[in-house]
Design a protein around this motif. Sequence first.
Motif, PDB file in Angstrom:
ATOM      1  N   GLU A 103      -5.344  -7.597   4.410  1.00  0.00           N
ATOM      2  CA  GLU A 103      -5.892  -6.351   3.872  1.00  0.00           C
ATOM      3  C   GLU A 103      -4.929  -5.192   4.119  1.00  0.00           C
ATOM      4  OE1 GLU A 103      -9.801  -5.827   5.509  1.00  0.00           O
ATOM      5  OE2 GLU A 103     -10.552  -7.639   4.528  1.00  0.00           O
ATOM      6  N   ARG A 104      -4.380  -5.102   5.346  1.00  0.00           N
ATOM      7  CA  ARG A 104      -3.409  -4.039   5.646  1.00  0.00           C
ATOM      8  C   ARG A 104      -2.167  -4.189   4.775  1.00  0.00           C
ATOM      9  NH1 ARG A 104      -4.809  -5.414  10.876  1.00  0.00           N
ATOM     10  NH2 ARG A 104      -2.836  -6.497  11.196  1.00  0.00           N
ATOM     11  N   GLU A 120      -1.896  -5.601   1.785  1.00  0.00           N
ATOM     12  CA  GLU A 120      -2.217  -5.224   0.405  1.00  0.00           C
ATOM     13  C   GLU A 120      -2.321  -3.707   0.266  1.00  0.00           C
ATOM     14  OE1 GLU A 120      -5.729  -7.443  -0.531  1.00  0.00           O
ATOM     15  OE2 GLU A 120      -4.629  -9.322  -0.748  1.00  0.00           O
ATOM     16  N   ASP A 121      -2.921  -3.039   1.252  1.00  0.00           N
ATOM     17  CA  ASP A 121      -3.012  -1.580   1.223  1.00  0.00           C
ATOM     18  C   ASP A 121      -1.622  -0.949   1.244  1.00  0.00           C
ATOM     19  OD1 ASP A 121      -5.776  -1.769   1.158  1.00  0.00           O
ATOM     20  OD2 ASP A 121      -6.035  -1.262   3.285  1.00  0.00           O
ATOM     21  N   GLN A 122      -0.731  -1.489   2.076  1.00  0.00           N
ATOM     22  CA  GLN A 122       0.632  -0.972   2.155  1.00  0.00           C
ATOM     23  C   GLN A 122       1.374  -1.165   0.835  1.00  0.00           C
ATOM     24  OE1 GLN A 122       2.242  -3.097   5.489  1.00  0.00           O
ATOM     25  NE2 GLN A 122       1.358  -1.698   6.991  1.00  0.00           N
ATOM     26  N   GLU A 146       0.030  -1.399  -2.156  1.00  0.00           N
ATOM     27  CA  GLU A 146      -0.561  -0.491  -3.141  1.00  0.00           C
ATOM     28  C   GLU A 146      -0.034   0.931  -2.937  1.00  0.00           C
ATOM     29  OE1 GLU A 146      -4.955   1.255  -4.170  1.00  0.00           O
ATOM     30  OE2 GLU A 146      -4.798  -0.864  -3.649  1.00  0.00           O
TER      31      GLU A 146
END
Length: 94
Positions: free
Chosen positions: A69-70, A72-74, A76
């Motif tokens: 999740e981290r 993917e956030d980075q 994005e």
Amino acid sequence: MRNKRNGSFHRRRNWECPYFKWDGECCVSCTAGKAILPSKKRTEEFLTNYCAGKWRECNLAKEWNEYYERYEDQQEAKVQYQQAESADPRSCTE
């Protein structure tokens, strides 16, 4: 003795956890790490409860999910930054 057919010490089952790699007599190995358990019985319970069942409740799987999740956030945020950098400043309105 290890079962040569499926590489498992424990009876064959459908592994639900996407991070599961292999199991040993008193251990379970996955992408997130290795759990060493005190007995064959506890290993079988762990495999049944988590690897072949409620894997989302396993602490090892939770850590790996949070990592993804981290990541993917980075990724994005990186894409958004690159888009902002390449935007035509004349198209901005205040």
